[in-house]
Write a protein that holds these residues in place. Structure first.
Motif, PDB file in Angstrom:
ATOM      1  N   GLN A   2       0.810  -1.221   0.000  1.00  0.00           N
ATOM      2  CA  GLN A   2       0.000   0.000   0.000  1.00  0.00           C
ATOM      3  C   GLN A   2       0.840   1.265   0.000  1.00  0.00           C
ATOM      4  O   GLN A   2       0.411   2.311  -0.473  1.00  0.00           O
ATOM      5  N   LYS A   3       2.073   1.197   0.517  1.00  0.00           N
ATOM      6  CA  LYS A   3       2.894   2.399   0.615  1.00  0.00           C
ATOM      7  C   LYS A   3       4.019   2.420  -0.408  1.00  0.00           C
ATOM      8  O   LYS A   3       4.633   3.458  -0.620  1.00  0.00           O
ATOM      9  N   LYS A   4       4.333   1.285  -1.028  1.00  0.00           N
ATOM     10  CA  LYS A   4       5.436   1.216  -1.972  1.00  0.00           C
ATOM     11  C   LYS A   4       4.972   0.537  -3.240  1.00  0.00           C
ATOM     12  O   LYS A   4       4.019  -0.236  -3.241  1.00  0.00           O
ATOM     13  N   ARG A   5       5.687   0.818  -4.353  1.00  0.00           N
ATOM     14  CA  ARG A   5       5.343   0.157  -5.592  1.00  0.00           C
ATOM     15  C   ARG A   5       5.636  -1.343  -5.490  1.00  0.00           C
ATOM     16  O   ARG A   5       4.881  -2.175  -5.962  1.00  0.00           O
ATOM     17  N   VAL A   6       6.762  -1.700  -4.882  1.00  0.00           N
ATOM     18  CA  VAL A   6       7.120  -3.097  -4.647  1.00  0.00           C
ATOM     19  C   VAL A   6       7.738  -3.210  -3.264  1.00  0.00           C
ATOM     20  O   VAL A   6       8.611  -2.425  -2.915  1.00  0.00           O
ATOM     21  N   GLY A   7       7.264  -4.137  -2.474  1.00  0.00           N
ATOM     22  CA  GLY A   7       7.818  -4.360  -1.153  1.00  0.00           C
ATOM     23  C   GLY A   7       8.367  -5.766  -1.035  1.00  0.00           C
ATOM     24  O   GLY A   7       8.140  -6.618  -1.893  1.00  0.00           O
ATOM     25  N   GLU A   8       9.081  -6.006   0.050  1.00  0.00           N
ATOM     26  CA  GLU A   8       9.660  -7.327   0.249  1.00  0.00           C
ATOM     27  C   GLU A   8       9.904  -7.563   1.727  1.00  0.00           C
ATOM     28  O   GLU A   8      10.277  -6.651   2.459  1.00  0.00           O
ATOM     29  N   ILE A   9       9.674  -8.793   2.156  1.00  0.00           N
ATOM     30  CA  ILE A   9      10.012  -9.227   3.508  1.00  0.00           C
ATOM     31  C   ILE A   9      11.115 -10.261   3.364  1.00  0.00           C
ATOM     32  O   ILE A   9      11.006 -11.202   2.577  1.00  0.00           O
ATOM     33  N   ASP A  10      12.179 -10.106   4.137  1.00  0.00           N
ATOM     34  CA  ASP A  10      13.326 -10.995   3.975  1.00  0.00           C
ATOM     35  C   ASP A  10      12.980 -12.439   4.305  1.00  0.00           C
ATOM     36  O   ASP A  10      13.335 -13.353   3.565  1.00  0.00           O
ATOM     37  N   PHE A  11      12.291 -12.660   5.431  1.00  0.00           N
ATOM     38  CA  PHE A  11      11.897 -14.019   5.807  1.00  0.00           C
ATOM     39  C   PHE A  11      10.522 -13.972   6.482  1.00  0.00           C
ATOM     40  O   PHE A  11      10.253 -13.093   7.305  1.00  0.00           O
ATOM     41  N   VAL A  12       9.674 -14.928   6.116  1.00  0.00           N
ATOM     42  CA  VAL A  12       8.414 -15.165   6.814  1.00  0.00           C
ATOM     43  C   VAL A  12       8.495 -16.566   7.393  1.00  0.00           C
ATOM     44  O   VAL A  12       8.671 -17.539   6.655  1.00  0.00           O
ATOM     45  N   VAL A  13       8.404 -16.676   8.716  1.00  0.00           N
ATOM     46  CA  VAL A  13       8.542 -17.965   9.397  1.00  0.00           C
ATOM     47  C   VAL A  13       7.169 -18.373   9.929  1.00  0.00           C
ATOM     48  O   VAL A  13       6.584 -17.688  10.768  1.00  0.00           O
ATOM     49  N   ILE A  14       6.670 -19.487   9.418  1.00  0.00           N
ATOM     50  CA  ILE A  14       5.368 -20.018   9.821  1.00  0.00           C
ATOM     51  C   ILE A  14       5.608 -21.062  10.903  1.00  0.00           C
ATOM     52  O   ILE A  14       6.114 -22.150  10.631  1.00  0.00           O
ATOM     53  N   MET A  15       5.251 -20.736  12.138  1.00  0.00           N
ATOM     54  CA  MET A  15       5.499 -21.606  13.289  1.00  0.00           C
ATOM     55  C   MET A  15       4.188 -22.002  13.951  1.00  0.00           C
ATOM     56  O   MET A  15       3.159 -21.356  13.730  1.00  0.00           O
ATOM     57  N   PRO A  16       4.197 -23.055  14.768  1.00  0.00           N
ATOM     58  CA  PRO A  16       2.956 -23.454  15.449  1.00  0.00           C
ATOM     59  C   PRO A  16       2.390 -22.381  16.360  1.00  0.00           C
ATOM     60  O   PRO A  16       1.171 -22.346  16.598  1.00  0.00           O
ATOM     61  N   ASP A  17       3.240 -21.494  16.888  1.00  0.00           N
ATOM     62  CA  ASP A  17       2.764 -20.481  17.823  1.00  0.00           C
ATOM     63  C   ASP A  17       2.586 -19.099  17.208  1.00  0.00           C
ATOM     64  O   ASP A  17       1.819 -18.291  17.734  1.00  0.00           O
ATOM     65  N   LEU A  18       3.296 -18.829  16.106  1.00  0.00           N
ATOM     66  CA  LEU A  18       3.378 -17.442  15.642  1.00  0.00           C
ATOM     67  C   LEU A  18       3.765 -17.387  14.172  1.00  0.00           C
ATOM     68  O   LEU A  18       4.479 -18.250  13.666  1.00  0.00           O
ATOM     69  N   LEU A  19       3.273 -16.348  13.513  1.00  0.00           N
ATOM     70  CA  LEU A  19       3.722 -15.998  12.172  1.00  0.00           C
ATOM     71  C   LEU A  19       4.731 -14.871  12.351  1.00  0.00           C
ATOM     72  O   LEU A  19       4.365 -13.752  12.679  1.00  0.00           O
ATOM     73  N   LEU A  20       6.033 -15.185  12.158  1.00  0.00           N
ATOM     74  CA  LEU A  20       7.100 -14.242  12.466  1.00  0.00           C
ATOM     75  C   LEU A  20       7.702 -13.673  11.183  1.00  0.00           C
ATOM     76  O   LEU A  20       8.075 -14.408  10.276  1.00  0.00           O
ATOM     77  N   PHE A  21       7.820 -12.342  11.124  1.00  0.00           N
ATOM     78  CA  PHE A  21       8.376 -11.641   9.975  1.00  0.00           C
ATOM     79  C   PHE A  21       9.759 -11.110  10.359  1.00  0.00           C
ATOM     80  O   PHE A  21       9.896 -10.391  11.351  1.00  0.00           O
ATOM     81  N   ILE A  22      10.756 -11.477   9.578  1.00  0.00           N
ATOM     82  CA  ILE A  22      12.141 -11.127   9.896  1.00  0.00           C
ATOM     83  C   ILE A  22      12.685 -10.155   8.856  1.00  0.00           C
ATOM     84  O   ILE A  22      12.640 -10.431   7.657  1.00  0.00           O
ATOM     85  N   GLU A  23      13.197  -9.024   9.321  1.00  0.00           N
ATOM     86  CA  GLU A  23      13.858  -8.025   8.478  1.00  0.00           C
ATOM     87  C   GLU A  23      15.351  -8.056   8.807  1.00  0.00           C
ATOM     88  O   GLU A  23      15.747  -7.941   9.963  1.00  0.00           O
ATOM     89  N   VAL A  24      16.185  -8.220   7.771  1.00  0.00           N
ATOM     90  CA  VAL A  24      17.629  -8.331   7.941  1.00  0.00           C
ATOM     91  C   VAL A  24      18.311  -7.125   7.316  1.00  0.00           C
ATOM     92  O   VAL A  24      18.052  -6.782   6.159  1.00  0.00           O
ATOM     93  N   LYS A  25      19.194  -6.479   8.071  1.00  0.00           N
ATOM     94  CA  LYS A  25      19.984  -5.361   7.565  1.00  0.00           C
ATOM     95  C   LYS A  25      21.463  -5.673   7.797  1.00  0.00           C
ATOM     96  O   LYS A  25      21.925  -5.718   8.925  1.00  0.00           O
ATOM     97  N   GLY A  26      22.184  -5.893   6.713  1.00  0.00           N
ATOM     98  CA  GLY A  26      23.593  -6.216   6.826  1.00  0.00           C
ATOM     99  C   GLY A  26      24.482  -5.000   6.655  1.00  0.00           C
ATOM    100  O   GLY A  26      24.054  -3.944   6.178  1.00  0.00           O
ATOM    101  N   GLY A  27      25.734  -5.148   7.048  1.00  0.00           N
ATOM    102  CA  GLY A  27      26.691  -4.066   6.895  1.00  0.00           C
ATOM    103  C   GLY A  27      26.442  -2.933   7.875  1.00  0.00           C
ATOM    104  O   GLY A  27      25.914  -3.118   8.966  1.00  0.00           O
ATOM    105  N   ARG A  28      26.814  -1.748   7.449  1.00  0.00           N
ATOM    106  CA  ARG A  28      26.705  -0.568   8.306  1.00  0.00           C
ATOM    107  C   ARG A  28      25.260  -0.078   8.361  1.00  0.00           C
ATOM    108  O   ARG A  28      24.547  -0.081   7.360  1.00  0.00           O
ATOM    109  N   VAL A  29      24.824   0.361   9.534  1.00  0.00           N
ATOM    110  CA  VAL A  29      23.498   0.954   9.722  1.00  0.00           C
ATOM    111  C   VAL A  29      23.684   2.254  10.490  1.00  0.00           C
ATOM    112  O   VAL A  29      24.311   2.271  11.548  1.00  0.00           O
ATOM    113  N   ARG A  30      23.138   3.344   9.955  1.00  0.00           N
ATOM    114  CA  ARG A  30      23.272   4.630  10.647  1.00  0.00           C
ATOM    115  C   ARG A  30      22.026   5.466  10.413  1.00  0.00           C
ATOM    116  O   ARG A  30      21.246   5.226   9.484  1.00  0.00           O
TER     117      ARG A  30
END
Length: 378
Positions: A44-72
């Motif tokens: 809804q906010k971007k032309r194309v979006g992406e989620i790095d990992f979606v983990v489907i578990m018995p207890d939870l649907l977990l969304f993981i965002e990964v940022k490598g290298g330098r972050v500032r």
């Protein structure tokens, strides 16, 4: 933990994502499934979006965002990448939160509202290379920095901590999520968002053209990791060549790959399609060019045109550990010997089948669809 796709190439993702990918696979969890690089074509906010990992578990649907290298951060903007120059207006926590709600919305449209079905959701941000200072934007349980991540060894603990954090905040949660519902979630996400460039798009360099893999095709690709020797059978149009090319890309991440077929035209086409991969593509009549080499993986397309003991012996000599113990994939349509109609040896086929696992015939015809057949018949 099972991860889809089962393998990724070093060129396709960052070192940080490859690290998390491997760490997820190393977690001893047979019930959960992680999907890598889930695209959101209708964000809804971007032309194309992406989620790095979606983990489907018995207890939870977990969304993981990964940022490598330098972050500032600077003047309210976030910067990522090797030198911290890739600008983004949103923090990784806002990105993860936005992706989570977008997936929930899309899943709700396909399989029903997740809250009404008791599915809990949450997100986890991972920076494998740095530790972020604590801010008011996130709680410690929503974040895993380089110290806690510990080269991937701390991921399982970080996920457990995230589950304990998110479950009380999903008051509607009913755990465990049933196997049937988790299967519906997986089926809804995977065909919709796990996209692979088709042969034509790579050949013509048209990055906008993508083909969705059918559920049957995806299941076949997932077998690559657990079954070292495979024969896939199917008629014309069932996607054998398309799958063979994608299998070659995935296998190139774990060793040398030889891709061969009897057709010179097909070999030329595939050599262009796989030009950016560490894959050796040669028609069978040119295999003498690599006779002094041994490959870790062998992929043979249109194998019905090479189904004699003499030709199998030649392939055996090029494969590490040979056909009996090596890693290979044969694509076969035993009812369609196009190039050499008199050289298909049923005993050679039976011998090959005895060495590996056989699946088929593949039933989903991706090229000769009902609509096309109807038009041709008309």
């Amino acid at each position: 933990m099972r991860v889809i796709p089962s393998e990724i190439t070093s060129r396709s993702v960052s070192a940080a994502e490859r690290s998390v990918f491997k760490a997820l696979k190393d977690i001893a969890d047979e019930k959960s499934v992680a999907l890598h690089s889930v695209h959101l074509p209708r964000h809804q906010k971007k032309r194309v979006g992406e989620i790095d990992f979606v983990v489907i578990m018995p207890d939870l649907l977990l969304f993981i965002e990964v940022k490598g290298g330098r972050v500032r951060t600077e003047d309210g903007n976030w910067y990522y990448g090797p030198r911290g120059r890739e600008e983004a207006r949103e923090s990784p926590f806002a990105q993860a939160n936005g992706g989570m709600h977008e997936i929930e919305r899309l899943l709700g449209a396909r399989i029903g509202d997740l809250r009404n079905q008791g599915v809990a959701s949450g997100y986890l941000v991972i920076t494998p290379d740095v530790d972020l200072d604590r801010t008011t934007e996130f709680e410690p349980q929503q974040y895993l920095g380089t110290t806690a991540y510990n080269g991937g060894r701390g991921l399982a603990l970080g996920i457990d901590r995230a589950i304990r954090f998110w479950l009380p905040r999903n008051r509607w949660a009913h755990t465990p999520i049933s196997d049937t519902l988790r299967r519906k979630i997986l089926d809804a996400i995977r065909p919709e968002f796990d996209l692979v460039p088709n042969l034509q798009s790579r050949l013509m360099h048209l990055d906008a053209a993508f083909e969705r893999l059918t559920a049957e095709q995806l299941d076949r690709l997932d077998e690559l990791e657990s079954m070292p020797r495979l024969v896939w059978t199917g008629g014309a149009g069932t996607g054998k060549t398309f799958l063979a090319a994608e299998a070659a890309r995935r296998k190139s991440a774990t060793g040398t790959v030889l891709f061969t077929c009897a057709s010179r035209t097909l070999a030329t086409h595939l050599s262009l399609d796989l030009a950016d991969q560490k894959v050796t593509v040669l028609p069978f009549h040119r295999l003498d060019e690599v006779r002094d080499r041994h490959f870790d993986h062998l992929i043979v397309d249109e194998a019905q045109d090479l189904m004699t003991f003499a030709e199998l012996d030649e392939l055996d000599n090029l494969l590490s550990d040979g056909l009996t113990a090596g890693r290979w994939l044969f694509m076969l349509d035993q009812n369609n010997q196009v190039l050499k109609t008199d050289s298909f040896d049923p005993e050679a086929r039976d011998y090959l089948f005895s060495l590996g696992s056989v699946y088929g015939p593949m039933k989903r015809n991706c090229r000769n669809t009902e609509q096309i057949v109807s038009q041709v018949r008309t």
